[in-house]
Design a protein around this motif. Structure first.
Motif, PDB file in Angstrom:
ATOM      1  N   GLY A 129       0.817  -1.207   0.000  1.00  0.00           N
ATOM      2  CA  GLY A 129       0.000   0.000   0.000  1.00  0.00           C
ATOM      3  C   GLY A 129       0.851   1.258   0.000  1.00  0.00           C
ATOM      4  N   GLY A 130       0.267   2.369  -0.453  1.00  0.00           N
ATOM      5  CA  GLY A 130       1.003   3.624  -0.559  1.00  0.00           C
ATOM      6  C   GLY A 130       1.199   4.319   0.777  1.00  0.00           C
ATOM      7  N   VAL A 131       1.873   5.459   0.736  1.00  0.00           N
ATOM      8  CA  VAL A 131       2.121   6.249   1.938  1.00  0.00           C
ATOM      9  C   VAL A 131       1.743   7.697   1.652  1.00  0.00           C
ATOM     10  N   ARG A 132       1.497   8.426   2.697  1.00  0.00           N
ATOM     11  CA  ARG A 132       1.193   9.854   2.576  1.00  0.00           C
ATOM     12  C   ARG A 132       2.463  10.647   2.815  1.00  0.00           C
ATOM     13  N   THR A 133       2.840  11.446   1.831  1.00  0.00           N
ATOM     14  CA  THR A 133       4.056  12.241   1.975  1.00  0.00           C
ATOM     15  C   THR A 133       3.771  13.466   2.845  1.00  0.00           C
ATOM     16  N   PRO A 134       4.776  13.945   3.566  1.00  0.00           N
ATOM     17  CA  PRO A 134       4.558  15.102   4.440  1.00  0.00           C
ATOM     18  C   PRO A 134       4.349  16.379   3.645  1.00  0.00           C
ATOM     19  N   ALA A 135       3.914  17.413   4.346  1.00  0.00           N
ATOM     20  CA  ALA A 135       3.685  18.719   3.716  1.00  0.00           C
ATOM     21  C   ALA A 135       5.012  19.343   3.289  1.00  0.00           C
ATOM     22  N   GLY A 136       4.914  20.452   2.528  1.00  0.00           N
ATOM     23  CA  GLY A 136       6.081  21.088   1.933  1.00  0.00           C
ATOM     24  C   GLY A 136       7.276  21.295   2.837  1.00  0.00           C
ATOM     25  N   PRO A 137       7.143  22.062   3.964  1.00  0.00           N
ATOM     26  CA  PRO A 137       8.305  22.307   4.826  1.00  0.00           C
ATOM     27  C   PRO A 137       8.898  21.018   5.403  1.00  0.00           C
ATOM     28  N   ALA A 138       8.037  20.105   5.836  1.00  0.00           N
ATOM     29  CA  ALA A 138       8.523  18.840   6.398  1.00  0.00           C
ATOM     30  C   ALA A 138       9.204  18.004   5.322  1.00  0.00           C
ATOM     31  N   ARG A 221       6.255  13.113  13.147  1.00  0.00           N
ATOM     32  CA  ARG A 221       6.252  12.938  14.603  1.00  0.00           C
ATOM     33  C   ARG A 221       6.983  14.069  15.312  1.00  0.00           C
ATOM     34  N   VAL A 222       7.620  14.940  14.548  1.00  0.00           N
ATOM     35  CA  VAL A 222       8.238  16.148  15.096  1.00  0.00           C
ATOM     36  C   VAL A 222       7.740  17.326  14.271  1.00  0.00           C
ATOM     37  N   ASP A 223       7.547  18.471  14.915  1.00  0.00           N
ATOM     38  CA  ASP A 223       7.126  19.654  14.166  1.00  0.00           C
ATOM     39  C   ASP A 223       8.329  20.249  13.430  1.00  0.00           C
ATOM     40  N   VAL A 224       8.060  21.277  12.631  1.00  0.00           N
ATOM     41  CA  VAL A 224       9.115  21.851  11.802  1.00  0.00           C
ATOM     42  C   VAL A 224      10.246  22.416  12.653  1.00  0.00           C
ATOM     43  N   ARG A 225       9.891  23.056  13.772  1.00  0.00           N
ATOM     44  CA  ARG A 225      10.930  23.644  14.630  1.00  0.00           C
ATOM     45  C   ARG A 225      11.836  22.563  15.208  1.00  0.00           C
ATOM     46  N   HIS A 226      11.234  21.499  15.719  1.00  0.00           N
ATOM     47  CA  HIS A 226      12.027  20.398  16.258  1.00  0.00           C
ATOM     48  C   HIS A 226      12.813  19.718  15.138  1.00  0.00           C
ATOM     49  N   GLY A 227      12.196  19.610  13.966  1.00  0.00           N
ATOM     50  CA  GLY A 227      12.897  19.021  12.835  1.00  0.00           C
ATOM     51  C   GLY A 227      14.128  19.819  12.444  1.00  0.00           C
ATOM     52  N   LEU A 228      14.024  21.139  12.488  1.00  0.00           N
ATOM     53  CA  LEU A 228      15.186  21.982  12.199  1.00  0.00           C
ATOM     54  C   LEU A 228      16.310  21.726  13.200  1.00  0.00           C
ATOM     55  N   THR A 229      15.934  21.529  14.465  1.00  0.00           N
ATOM     56  CA  THR A 229      16.938  21.242  15.489  1.00  0.00           C
ATOM     57  C   THR A 229      17.648  19.924  15.192  1.00  0.00           C
ATOM     58  N   LEU A 230      16.869  18.904  14.825  1.00  0.00           N
ATOM     59  CA  LEU A 230      17.460  17.602  14.531  1.00  0.00           C
ATOM     60  C   LEU A 230      18.387  17.668  13.321  1.00  0.00           C
ATOM     61  N   VAL A 231      17.975  18.404  12.296  1.00  0.00           N
ATOM     62  CA  VAL A 231      18.816  18.552  11.107  1.00  0.00           C
ATOM     63  C   VAL A 231      20.080  19.342  11.442  1.00  0.00           C
ATOM     64  N   ALA A 232      19.945  20.342  12.314  1.00  0.00           N
ATOM     65  CA  ALA A 232      21.115  21.108  12.749  1.00  0.00           C
ATOM     66  C   ALA A 232      22.100  20.215  13.497  1.00  0.00           C
ATOM     67  N   VAL A 233      21.577  19.284  14.297  1.00  0.00           N
ATOM     68  CA  VAL A 233      22.446  18.323  14.990  1.00  0.00           C
ATOM     69  C   VAL A 233      23.181  17.455  13.974  1.00  0.00           C
ATOM     70  N   GLN A 234      22.468  17.014  12.935  1.00  0.00           N
ATOM     71  CA  GLN A 234      23.118  16.250  11.867  1.00  0.00           C
ATOM     72  C   GLN A 234      24.273  17.040  11.250  1.00  0.00           C
ATOM     73  N   LEU A 235      24.002  18.286  10.895  1.00  0.00           N
ATOM     74  CA  LEU A 235      25.016  19.126  10.262  1.00  0.00           C
ATOM     75  C   LEU A 235      26.197  19.340  11.201  1.00  0.00           C
ATOM     76  N   GLY A 236      25.902  19.573  12.476  1.00  0.00           N
ATOM     77  CA  GLY A 236      26.969  19.765  13.443  1.00  0.00           C
ATOM     78  C   GLY A 236      27.883  18.555  13.536  1.00  0.00           C
ATOM     79  N   TRP A 237      27.302  17.367  13.545  1.00  0.00           N
ATOM     80  CA  TRP A 237      28.112  16.145  13.611  1.00  0.00           C
ATOM     81  C   TRP A 237      28.916  15.946  12.329  1.00  0.00           C
ATOM     82  N   VAL A 238      28.350  16.304  11.181  1.00  0.00           N
ATOM     83  CA  VAL A 238      29.103  16.178   9.932  1.00  0.00           C
ATOM     84  C   VAL A 238      30.366  17.030   9.992  1.00  0.00           C
TER      85      VAL A 238
END
Length: 261
Positions: A129-138, A221-238
């Motif tokens: 079965g298919g999946v629902r893709t998130p909205a634009g910012p997510a 499962r995370v809002d855009v603000r929390h998602g930005l934090t998680l992505v920033a953590v990724q970038l920091g580790w890189v």
């Protein structure tokens, strides 16, 4: 840049030449995907567990499969054996940066991995079965997270392989790396199922960016603000691991001894 592009093309040709090795590696991750889908479908058939429903877990596992397949063409064994045998000395005379050259090789095999991921995910979605893709910012955050996953995973594998300057047993290093990555990245089970303190440690570690971060963003499962934090953590580790790996390389070279006539 021409030398790095040549290395990337050589890796792609090598992957196509030894496609059986690539397919066997993909098959291992695919078998794990099928097994996890079967297990979690039974567990979540009647109710959700820790907020995960079966449709959400199915998407989570597909993202985990994609994350686990990329950078699989990186020749960590080849690099390890060249260090252990002393052949790495031949790489020192080449007019390229060693770390950048290995990353270029990783990029070279990336398009093949993405193609295989698309085929497997497409077939799986057609069956389950298919999946629902998130909205634009997510969705944009998810794409950025998946892009950051490539250098992040490369650096973890590359850094662990550099340990061959200090150890004679790469197999043990690889097994330890895989065990830690699978647990703390959320590849085997979502971090929400871990004990609270361990989940917190894992979430702020570089390993969460390998599976948990892009999966949680895609699922919403995370809002855009929390998602930005998680992505920033990724970038920091890189950034941290990139420069940390360069220090490891310099320290490892001081231990390199090559005998010969």
């Amino acid at each position: 840049m021409r030398a790095y592009r040549a290395l990337a093309r050589a890796t792609a040709r090598s992957a196509l030449t030894y496609r059986l090795n690539l397919l066997l590696g993909l098959g291992t991750v695919f078998v794990q995907l099928v097994a996890l889908l079967a297990v979690w479908r039974v567990i979540l058939a009647q109710s959700s567990v820790n907020g995960f429903t079966w449709p959400q877990m199915r998407v989570y596992l597909l993202v985990a499969f994609a994350a686990g397949t990329v950078v699989s063409a990186f020749g960590d064994f080849r690099m390890a054996f060249r260090i252990l045998d002393g052949d790495v000395a031949l790489d020192l005379v080449k007019p390229v940066d060693y770390q950048k050259a290995r990353f270029a090789e990783t990029i070279g095999g990336l398009w093949i991995e993405v193609l295989l991921i698309g085929v497997v995910v497409g077939v799986t979605l057609a069956v389950t079965g298919g999946v629902r893709t998130p909205a634009g910012p997510a969705l944009a955050l998810f794409v950025v997270s998946m892009l950051l996953l490539v250098p992040l995973k490369f650096l973890i594998v590359y850094g662990s392989t550099l340990l061959c300057f200090w150890t004679q047993n790469f197999i043990g290093v690889q097994w330890a790396r895989l065990a830690v990555m699978n647990l703390l990245s959320g590849a085997l089970i979502p971090l929400a199922y871990l004990p609270g303190w361990l989940a917190t440690v894992a979430q702020w570690s570089p390993f969460a960016g390998l599976t948990s971060t892009p999966a949680l963003i895609f699922l919403g499962r995370v809002d855009v603000r929390h998602g930005l934090t998680l992505v920033a953590v990724q970038l920091g580790w890189v950034l941290l691991l990139w420069f940390g790996a360069r220090l490891m390389w310099r320290a490892g070279l001081r231990r390199l001894t090559v005998n010969g006539g």
